[in-house]
Design a protein around this motif. Structure first.
Motif, PDB file in Angstrom:
ATOM      1  N   VAL A  25       1.241  -1.029   0.087  1.00  0.00           N
ATOM      2  CA  VAL A  25       0.173   0.352  -0.085  1.00  0.00           C
ATOM      3  C   VAL A  25       1.323   1.207  -0.038  1.00  0.00           C
ATOM      4  O   VAL A  25       1.854   1.471   1.114  1.00  0.00           O
ATOM      5  N   ARG A  34      -3.927   4.888  -3.396  1.00  0.00           N
ATOM      6  CA  ARG A  34      -4.451   4.143  -2.104  1.00  0.00           C
ATOM      7  C   ARG A  34      -5.931   3.000  -1.720  1.00  0.00           C
ATOM      8  O   ARG A  34      -5.501   1.898  -1.829  1.00  0.00           O
ATOM      9  N   PHE A  38      -6.163  -1.354  -2.513  1.00  0.00           N
ATOM     10  CA  PHE A  38      -6.913  -1.331  -1.457  1.00  0.00           C
ATOM     11  C   PHE A  38      -8.066  -2.853  -1.870  1.00  0.00           C
ATOM     12  O   PHE A  38      -8.587  -3.818  -1.474  1.00  0.00           O
ATOM     13  N   ARG A 242      -3.394  -6.690   2.451  1.00  0.00           N
ATOM     14  CA  ARG A 242      -2.941  -5.626   1.987  1.00  0.00           C
ATOM     15  C   ARG A 242      -1.209  -5.325   3.697  1.00  0.00           C
ATOM     16  O   ARG A 242      -2.002  -5.529   4.670  1.00  0.00           O
ATOM     17  N   TRP A 244      -0.381  -2.559   5.002  1.00  0.00           N
ATOM     18  CA  TRP A 244      -0.473  -1.135   6.230  1.00  0.00           C
ATOM     19  C   TRP A 244       0.304  -0.671   6.990  1.00  0.00           C
ATOM     20  O   TRP A 244       1.005  -1.578   7.770  1.00  0.00           O
TER      21      TRP A 244
END
Length: 439
Positions: A25, A34, A38, A242, A244
């Motif tokens: 990400v 972004r 996702f 993901r 993050w």
């Protein structure tokens, strides 16, 4: 639901998804970049909301009752949006998928009971995929239904081939098939010319649904086909693919992006479910064919009623795409549930063959014993079984996301908690009414 045991350690257990934190990400990038990073898990989840089981219940509801049950489709999708957002929140802020959370925070007998119930739900869902794909093969190629059911056992090789190319490619394959399904129903609705004012009126709930046992049975089947129990387990795991930023700001952003992703994807699922029901209402109900509950019967009637052979072919192609898409996500959910509850990892092909075998056996028995007419009835029954399993996934999910020991500052507040428990209560009440009516 029994009280939680002592809180698990703060260090999150790793997800069992092979793609865990494999998709970057971009930090500091634009909102759209972004969001694109996702985008994906929501569409894998949306597949379960438009599988062949939905087709059977939506066709039965639209042909028998016109546009009346559109309100059930809408309410089911709104409930699904809330529950899937909570599922993503658990995976991101709690660091656990729903199966892992149940294993770690409930007594072992309770966790094992929940695992068995979830496996039943997955088999019921797989049964719908088997029958839907077999019916599509029969409609497109004339393959006998029993042989089509047997051929679906080969779907395991499709899963193995897709997983070799990484999680992002798997998501792209699923999205491509979703676009095929959506495009097919845009074409069908253009031919059917539904009554849009009647459809808008059908979005308003009617008390008749609760008073008519036959309508209520189909309505609960629609709800069971729309809000899938295994999707709550699946989403809480695959959202962790993901990577993050591992701080509160990064988690907050991840929750927001994952919620947007799943809400948009479930909006597409609502369109497809509504389109199937509207197609049945505009084509069959208005022509007096109020008993059309079988997919192959709908296929045969579309050409003479809509005046074009392409209508039936496009319908069958969309059904085949739906069955194949559901196969992908059903396999992933089965892996996550077994690994999460039992801490047991087995080869994908073995897990897939066991699950599909448990679905194929009753499908062959019903088709061989009752003929093609029994297939759609079994499809609808599978969706009612899914609905009956739903509270056993929803109750733990809401309990976990409201637990500050697990979720920290991301535990849901009073307002969202009231909404979530209201949804759970509605599901429980409808299921109680169904069981009472069946008894």
């Amino acid at each position: 639901m029994p009280p939680l045991t002592e809180p698990a350690p703060a260090v999150p257990a790793p997800t069992r998804s092979d793609g865990h934190r494999s998709i970057t990400v971009p930090d500091g990038a634009s909102f759209w970049r972004r969001l694109f990073a996702f985008a994906g898990p929501g569409y894998l989840i949306a597949v379960g909301y438009m599988d062949p089981g939905n087709w059977a219940t939506d066709l039965a509801g639209g042909s028998a009752y016109g546009y009346t049950l559109l309100s059930v489709v809408l309410l089911s999708n709104l409930m699904a949006m809330v529950l899937q957002a909570l599922s993503a929140r658990l995976g991101i802020a709690g660091g656990l998928d729903l199966a892992q959370a149940c294993r770690d925070r409930y007594p072992r007998p309770v966790a094992l009971m929940l695992w068995l119930l979830c496996e039943i739900a997955i088999i019921a869902c797989d049964l719908a995929e088997v029958l839907g794909t077999a019916i599509a093969l029969k409609l497109l190629f004339g393959m006998p239904l029993v042989w089509g059911v047997c051929v679906t056992g080969l779907d395991v090789f499709l899963i193995l081939a897709l997983q070799r190319y990484g999680f992002r490619k798997l998501e792209a394959f699923v999205v491509a098939l979703l676009l095929v399904i959506a495009g097919s129903f845009v074409f069908e609705l253009a031919l059917a010319k539904p009554d849009w004012s009647a459809a808008a009126a059908g979005l308003v709930p009617s008390g008749r649904i609760l008073r008519d046992p036959a309508m209520l049975y189909i309505a609960i089947g629609i709800m069971g086909a729309t809000v899938m129990p295994h999707n709550l387990y699946l989403h809480s795991s695959i959202v962790q693919t993901r990577a993050w930023r591992e701080d509160d700001a990064g988690r907050a952003q991840a929750i927001r992006m994952a919620t947007i992703d799943s809400t948009i994807a479930l909006g597409l699922a609502f369109f497809i479910n509504a389109a199937i029901l509207m197609l049945a209402a505009a084509t069959f109900h208005v022509a007096g064919h109020t008993g059309v509950a079988e997919i192959d019967e709908a296929y045969r009637l579309l050409t003479p009623l809509l005046g074009g052979a392409a209508a039936s072919i496009v319908f069958a192609v969309a059904l085949l795409a739906s069955g194949q898409n559901s196969t992908v996500t059903g396999t992933l959910a089965g892996q996550i549930v077994m690994e999460g509850f039992l801490h047991l990892r087995i080869p994908v092909w073995l897990r897939r063959m066991v699950t599909r075998g448990l679905a194929i056996v009753p499908a062959i028995a019903v088709v061989a014993g009752t003929g093609d007419a029994g297939a759609t009835k079994l499809l609808i029954l599978s969706q009612v079984v899914l609905s009956l399993q739903l509270p056993f996934a929803v109750f733990p999910l809401i309990q976990f996301v409201g637990d500050r020991d697990l979720m920290g500052r991301f535990a849901i507040g009073p307002g969202l908690r009231v909404l979530a428990w209201s949804i759970a209560a509605a599901i429980f009440l409808l299921n109680a009414v169904l069981v009472y009516g069946l008894l």
